[in-house]
Design an enzyme around this catalytic site. Structure first.
Site, short mmCIF file in Angstrom:
data_model
loop_
_atom_site.label_atom_id
_atom_site.label_comp_id
_atom_site.label_asym_id
_atom_site.label_seq_id
_atom_site.Cartn_x
_atom_site.Cartn_y
_atom_site.Cartn_z
N HIS A 1 68.31 17.65 0.01
CA HIS A 1 69.05 17.27 0.81
C HIS A 1 70.85 16.20 0.40
O HIS A 1 71.71 16.27 0.71
CB HIS A 1 68.59 16.27 2.38
CG HIS A 1 69.36 15.57 2.78
ND1 HIS A 1 69.19 16.24 4.56
CD2 HIS A 1 69.71 14.96 3.59
CE1 HIS A 1 70.19 15.88 5.28
NE2 HIS A 1 70.24 15.01 5.24
N GLU A 2 70.00 14.95 -0.46
CA GLU A 2 71.03 14.14 -0.87
C GLU A 2 72.10 14.37 -1.78
O GLU A 2 72.96 14.68 -1.46
CB GLU A 2 70.35 12.69 -1.36
CG GLU A 2 69.36 11.80 -0.62
CD GLU A 2 69.84 11.70 0.89
OE1 GLU A 2 71.23 11.37 0.28
OE2 GLU A 2 69.85 11.78 1.38
N HIS B 1 74.69 16.89 0.00
CA HIS B 1 75.74 16.17 0.24
C HIS B 1 76.46 16.20 -0.68
O HIS B 1 77.91 15.91 -0.55
CB HIS B 1 74.84 14.66 0.80
CG HIS B 1 74.96 14.32 1.89
ND1 HIS B 1 75.29 15.19 3.55
CD2 HIS B 1 73.92 13.82 2.41
CE1 HIS B 1 74.84 14.76 4.22
NE2 HIS B 1 73.83 13.95 3.99
N GLU C 1 74.83 17.01 8.69
CA GLU C 1 73.70 16.02 8.18
C GLU C 1 72.25 18.19 8.79
O GLU C 1 72.14 18.28 7.77
CB GLU C 1 72.91 16.38 9.08
CG GLU C 1 73.30 14.26 9.22
CD GLU C 1 72.35 13.88 7.53
OE1 GLU C 1 71.57 13.94 7.53
OE2 GLU C 1 73.79 13.15 6.89
#
Lengths: 401, 184
Positions: free
Chosen positions: A144-145, A148, A230
């Protein structure tokens, strides 16, 4: 994946242009208020402030956030598991350079990403997160990071956040000044033509309304982008790991609430964390917060749990089902092959995990490790100044080097 | 006459953009393929360490250990020869033997407590994951490239410039799709 980035870059640019328009309008109106005809000067000043803050934000922003949290950078040997997990995600996502990995010694579980481009990026994780999650869950969070970073969220959200700051700054400082001027204006500036004074009054009223609304409008837009980003990061994370249950389980563990690393994030900068550090409870709210930088965690979990495959179109359909809205990820079908998965799942033991993490933290803080013959491992803090120490189990004396 | 000239200029600009994009995507595919080899070599280097660590404890698992060493040797030889399909087959067999080895190691509690073995197990697991992800990334790159070749304006130019579809990495033998069977 790259088409994904292109279309969302476009949308982000549009939204950021809108925020920029708001910022310039505020500057223009301000200029007009203080000196009629100086609207352009106001725009110029707003632009200068923004550019200055952008430069600071881009070049130092990531480092500031990391330093503020007392993040320690780790090398490949300090925490093998974390390093391997990040490296695996780097391979799966095609990131060009391995991100810097930082650890924050904190009792709340959270993680965030910083960095203005994939070539210069960083990922930070708290010790509590390391002890709480097993390998596949940690991998979901790291994916997930890294999403980003790949989606340039850090870049866009930093820019937008800085613009919001400028809008708020200009609006706050000048609102008082404007009200002063407006209080005197209609009497002095009324010219012989009545239409002129009506226009002027309308202009002033519009200006005040803009000052009041602009910060709010900017924030609403910012948080709308942030929430959508997100979801997109969740979707890309699943695309990288091809294992939605990993991230789902991690979010379930995190859903207990209270991820606040004290005083180190405000509303704007919290956008890059995996869970909202300003949220104190994971329970679903009746009226979802429009000013929240993260979507409700229960929704995120539901979407992940209802996915059938690990690709973007699957996420898109799951999202539509759960939230009754469209996410409109420009979806491309994912490669058709089922690949040989992990050779072995390491047994997850919470105690072992915690032991490994705290040992690493102590090693980084210059603790001395001594192994006693009875099997005990002594860990001596640097403040201990005696020459000798006795093993607490067998009382054998050891020399402290 | 002028209209024709303008049309030609526009078409050549479009052709240029498309050509460059296709070149970038194809190079991405080639790079992704090479990255798989990097991970495979890493695994080849790790396995002898693993076997050394394990030998002392698993003295009577000679067959399993020998199977691992043999599979590794075969994989190294075949990848040196360069045949892609054969390499893929050998590497899959190596993965299978490693899985059996780790499954059997569950029976040896002393071995599990050994920190060297735990570290090596993490390394091998990570290496297997990296190989999987490298293949996944290769397939994703192939998909992007093939899609770029086949969508409308690009497919006209693709044949002119002689671009061809790339092949996915696929498992050819059905038995490799099954989980390994371990019997004691």
């Amino acid at each position: 994946m790259w088409q994904q980035i292109d279309s969302n870059k476009r949308n982000s640019l549009i939204l950021i242009t809108v925020i920029a328009m708001i910022m310039f309008s505020v500057g223009y109106v301000l200029g007009e208020f203080f000196q009629s005809g100086d609207g352009i000067l106001g725009v110029g000043i707003a632009a200068v402030i923004w550019i200055f803050m952008c430069i600071t934000g881009f070049f130092f922003g990531g480092n500031i956030v990391l330093a503020f949290n007392n993040a320690k950078k780790i090398g490949p040997d300090d925490h093998k598991l974390l390093y391997n997990v990040v490296e695996e995600m780097k391979i799966a996502s095609g990131l060009e350079r391995m991100p810097d990995i930082y650890i924050i010694n904190s009792p709340v579980p959270n993680a965030f990403a910083t960095g203005r481009s994939p070539a210069k990026s960083a990922v930070a994780v708290t010790t509590k997160l390391l002890t709480l999650l097993n390998r596949e869950e940690l991998q979901g969070v790291i994916a997930h990071e890294i999403s980003h970073i790949i989606n340039r969220d850090t870049l866009y959200l930093t820019m937008a956040g800085i613009m919001i700051g400028v809008i708020s700054l200009l609006a706050d400082i000048s609102l008082n000044g404007v009200l002063d001027i407006v209080g005197d204006a209609p009497v002095e500036r009324t010219s012989s033509k009545d239409e002129n004074s009506v226009v002027t009054i309308i202009f002033y009223v519009a200006g005040i309304i803009l000052m009041l609304i602009a910060p709010l409008l900017g924030r609403l837009l910012y948080f709308a982008i942030s929430r959508k980003r997100e979801y997109l990061a969740d979707a890309c994370a699943v695309q990288f790991t091809r294992y939605p249950q990993g991230l789902a389980k991690a979010l379930e563990k995190l859903a207990i609430g209270n991820y606040n690393i004290p005083r180190s994030f405000d509303k704007i900068t919290s956008a890059m964390c995996i869970v909202n550090p300003l949220e104190t409870t994971g329970k679903k709210k009746i009226f979802p917060d429009l000013l929240s930088s993260h979507p409700p965690i229960q929704d995120r979990i539901k979407i992940l749990r209802s996915m059938l495959n690990g690709d973007l179109s699957s996420y898109d359909s799951a999202y539509s089902q759960v939230t009754k809205q469209d996410l409109n990820i420009e979806t491309t079908p994912v490669s058709p092959v089922n690949i040989i998965q992990n050779a072995v799942q390491n047994q997850f033991s919470a105690v072992d995990n915690m032991r490994q993490t705290t040992n690493m933290i102590w090693a980084m803080n210059n603790y001395i490790f001594i192994e006693c013959d009875c099997g005990t491992k002594l860990k001596i803090p640097p403040e201990y100044t005696d020459i000798e120490i006795n093993c607490p189990h067998c009382s054998k004396a050891h020399y402290v080097s | 006459m002028k209209a024709l000239l303008i049309t030609l200029v526009i078409v050549s600009i479009i052709a240029n953009v498309i050509y460059n994009k296709l070149v970038k995507l194809r190079n991405q595919v080639k790079n992704a393929w090479a990255q798989i080899d990097v991970q495979l070599k890493r695994r080849h280097d790790l396995i002898p360490n693993l076997v050394e660590t394990v030998k002392g404890y698993m003295a009577h698992e000679r067959q399993t250990l020998e199977a691992v060493i043999q599979a590794r040797q075969q994989a190294v030889n075949i990848s040196a020869a360069g045949n892609i399909e054969e390499t893929a087959k050998m590497e899959s067999m190596l993965s299978q033997t490693l899985k059996s080895l780790f499954a059997v190691s569950e029976n040896y509690p002393d071995l599990k407590a050994n920190s060297n073995f735990a570290a090596l197990q993490e390394e091998i697991t990570s290496t297997e994951n990296k190989i999987s992800f490298a293949r996944q990334f290769y397939n994703d790159s192939v998909m992007l490239f093939n899609t770029a070749l086949e969508v409308f304006p690009n497919n006209i130019f693709a044949s002119i410039f002689d671009f061809e579809n790339e092949k996915y990495f696929e498992i050819t033998e059905a038995e490799e799709k099954e989980a390994p069977k371990v019997s004691f």
